[in-house]
Design a protein around this motif. Structure first.
Motif, PDB file in Angstrom:
ATOM      1  N   GLY A 140       0.809  -1.216   0.000  1.00 27.96           N
ATOM      2  CA  GLY A 140       0.000   0.000   0.000  1.00 27.96           C
ATOM      3  C   GLY A 140       0.839   1.261   0.000  1.00 27.96           C
ATOM      4  O   GLY A 140       0.496   2.253  -0.648  1.00 27.96           O
ATOM      5  N   VAL A 189     -12.710  -0.854 -10.478  1.00 29.11           N
ATOM      6  CA  VAL A 189     -11.878  -1.913  -9.925  1.00 29.11           C
ATOM      7  C   VAL A 189     -12.082  -3.205 -10.700  1.00 29.11           C
ATOM      8  O   VAL A 189     -13.199  -3.565 -11.065  1.00 29.11           O
ATOM      9  CB  VAL A 189     -12.177  -2.131  -8.431  1.00 29.11           C
ATOM     10  CG1 VAL A 189     -11.963  -0.850  -7.653  1.00 29.11           C
ATOM     11  CG2 VAL A 189     -13.595  -2.639  -8.208  1.00 29.11           C
ATOM     12  N   THR A 230     -12.518  -6.648  -3.176  1.00 28.59           N
ATOM     13  CA  THR A 230     -11.780  -5.433  -2.819  1.00 28.59           C
ATOM     14  C   THR A 230     -10.275  -5.589  -3.017  1.00 28.59           C
ATOM     15  O   THR A 230      -9.562  -4.597  -3.135  1.00 28.59           O
ATOM     16  CB  THR A 230     -12.025  -5.069  -1.343  1.00 28.59           C
ATOM     17  OG1 THR A 230     -11.558  -6.148  -0.506  1.00 28.59           O
ATOM     18  CG2 THR A 230     -13.505  -4.836  -1.077  1.00 28.59           C
ATOM     19  N   GLN A 231      -9.791  -6.824  -3.079  1.00 25.14           N
ATOM     20  CA  GLN A 231      -8.354  -7.059  -3.010  1.00 25.14           C
ATOM     21  C   GLN A 231      -7.658  -7.268  -4.347  1.00 25.14           C
ATOM     22  O   GLN A 231      -6.441  -7.433  -4.379  1.00 25.14           O
ATOM     23  CB  GLN A 231      -8.077  -8.272  -2.116  1.00 25.14           C
ATOM     24  CG  GLN A 231      -8.597  -8.133  -0.701  1.00 25.14           C
ATOM     25  CD  GLN A 231      -8.143  -6.863  -0.017  1.00 25.14           C
ATOM     26  OE1 GLN A 231      -8.958  -5.986   0.260  1.00 25.14           O
ATOM     27  NE2 GLN A 231      -6.862  -6.739   0.219  1.00 25.14           N
ATOM     28  N   GLY A 233      -5.568  -6.548  -7.349  1.00 25.96           N
ATOM     29  CA  GLY A 233      -4.598  -5.473  -7.544  1.00 25.96           C
ATOM     30  C   GLY A 233      -4.645  -4.862  -8.922  1.00 25.96           C
ATOM     31  O   GLY A 233      -3.598  -4.655  -9.550  1.00 25.96           O
ATOM     32  N   LYS A 235      -6.723  -1.718 -10.376  1.00 31.28           N
ATOM     33  CA  LYS A 235      -7.697  -0.655 -10.113  1.00 31.28           C
ATOM     34  C   LYS A 235      -7.309   0.599 -10.894  1.00 31.28           C
ATOM     35  O   LYS A 235      -6.140   0.989 -10.925  1.00 31.28           O
ATOM     36  CB  LYS A 235      -7.778  -0.338  -8.617  1.00 31.28           C
ATOM     37  CG  LYS A 235      -8.314  -1.477  -7.760  1.00 31.28           C
ATOM     38  CD  LYS A 235      -8.366  -1.077  -6.289  1.00 31.28           C
ATOM     39  CE  LYS A 235      -9.057  -2.139  -5.438  1.00 31.28           C
ATOM     40  NZ  LYS A 235      -8.275  -3.390  -5.350  1.00 31.28           N
ATOM     41  N   GLN A 249      -4.711   8.506   2.430  1.00 33.56           N
ATOM     42  CA  GLN A 249      -4.431   7.112   2.758  1.00 33.56           C
ATOM     43  C   GLN A 249      -3.431   7.009   3.903  1.00 33.56           C
ATOM     44  O   GLN A 249      -2.406   7.676   3.915  1.00 33.56           O
ATOM     45  CB  GLN A 249      -3.874   6.390   1.521  1.00 33.56           C
ATOM     46  CG  GLN A 249      -3.489   4.930   1.760  1.00 33.56           C
ATOM     47  CD  GLN A 249      -2.717   4.337   0.599  1.00 33.56           C
ATOM     48  OE1 GLN A 249      -2.773   4.833  -0.526  1.00 33.56           O
ATOM     49  NE2 GLN A 249      -1.963   3.280   0.864  1.00 33.56           N
ATOM     50  N   ASP A 257      -6.294  -1.561   0.161  1.00 36.58           N
ATOM     51  CA  ASP A 257      -7.338  -1.494  -0.868  1.00 36.58           C
ATOM     52  C   ASP A 257      -8.682  -1.118  -0.259  1.00 36.58           C
ATOM     53  O   ASP A 257      -9.458  -0.352  -0.841  1.00 36.58           O
ATOM     54  CB  ASP A 257      -7.491  -2.846  -1.569  1.00 36.58           C
ATOM     55  CG  ASP A 257      -6.229  -3.304  -2.269  1.00 36.58           C
ATOM     56  OD1 ASP A 257      -6.153  -3.178  -3.500  1.00 36.58           O
ATOM     57  OD2 ASP A 257      -5.327  -3.797  -1.579  1.00 36.58           O
TER      58      ASP A 257
END
Length: 315
Positions: A140, A189, A230-231, A233, A235, A249, A257
């Motif tokens: 991240g 996404v 959501t995960q 990678g 996006k 963030q 994410d």
């Protein structure tokens, strides 16, 4: 009797709440610090003399930035870059879209940066920038760093393992076009949810699938249950969305994410989900049990900080 119980309860609460707040402070990650050397990049044109990175706050100057977080990726990065560049340099894409690749070496212990620069020298028609972080932040943190210094009007985060089919970028691109004008905030996404019943997921370990379903349940509770995956990678962010999301963030670990999607929801930024092709690639850095427990802890820390107002979302 009743009054003494009430006093006892209030006293216990008065002691418990400050303790919980102190625990939250101790468990929360420190601010992500950018060191002077990390504000520069190298490329095939500047192998020895690093150049200054631009800022996400600037006006976009190219169509697409591809952000690639990389930690010890000497074995997987070459094939991923080849696939990526084959698509971006295809005649139909090259004539309509300018791009850059921003490879963020997340404090690797191998020669990831050196290899990335060698690959950049081999692709003379491609703009590949290599940023080397002095210390490992986590995926991240590497994605955030690349986003904060990208030039694209649209910004794609993609894993260095090549697990996602890069050509599916066009599906995300078309969906973003549908969401509204190009200067409006939006996020699209990539999703692997349609693969749940296929061999790609079924053949994974029982423990990994149990943890996957457990995470999905928790995500519904915290408010991102509308996103089925959501995960993944893969996006795509419009520049205006990225300008609002990434400076806010805080998490640099695997669950980042979820923070990005929660921020988008809180900011009123539309998020669309598009099915993409995906296959598992050997060499994952994910420790299923350890990192799943860390994800749960970080998710609780994230929501607690947002609910207490310690981490504010500013539109």
């Amino acid at each position: 009797m009743d009054q003494s119980i009430l006093v006892y309860a209030f006293t216990a609460l008065a002691i418990l709440l400050p303790c919980l707040y102190l625990a939250l402070i101790l468990l929360s990650p420190p601010p992500i610090i950018t060191r002077p050397s990390e504000k520069t990049y190298r490329s095939r044109k500047s192998l020895k003399d690093p150049l200054s990175l631009p800022s996400l706050a600037d006006v976009g100057s190219i169509d697409l930035s591809v952000i690639i977080p990389a930690y010890n990726e000497t074995s997987r990065l070459p094939s991923m870059l080849e696939t990526t560049l084959n698509h971006l340099n295809s005649t139909s894409i090259q004539q309509t879209r300018t791009y850059e690749l921003v490879i963020v070496d997340d404090g690797s212990k191998d020669d990831t940066s050196t290899l990335a620069l060698k690959l950049a020298q081999q692709h003379l028609n491609s703009d590949i920038r290599v940023v080397t972080l002095e210390k490992n932040l986590g995926k991240g943190g590497a994605v955030r760093h690349g986003m904060l210094h990208a030039r694209g009007n649209r910004l794609l985060m993609v894993d260095a393992d090549g697990a996602s089919r890069f050509e599916d970028l066009e599906l995300l691109w078309e969906k973003m076009d549908e969401l509204g004008p190009k200067n409006e905030p939006s996020v699209v996404v990539g999703s692997r949810a349609h693969l749940v019943k296929t061999e790609a997921v079924v053949k994974r370990s029982v423990l990994r699938n149990i943890l996957m379903y457990g995470l999905h349940t928790i995500l519904r509770i915290v408010g991102v249950g509308h996103i089925r995956d959501t995960q993944c990678g893969f996006k795509l962010f419009s520049r205006s969305a990225a300008q609002q999301i990434f400076p806010a963030q805080h998490l640099a670990t695997w669950i980042f994410d979820v923070e990005l999607l929660l921020l988008a929801k809180q900011l009123g930024i539309p998020v669309a989900e598009v099915p993409v092709q995906w296959h598992e690639v050997a060499g994952s850095k994910l420790n299923v049990v350890k990192d799943s427990l860390q994800m749960l802890r970080d998710l609780l820390v994230l929501r607690a900080n947002q609910l207490t107002g310690r981490w504010k979302v500013l539109p």
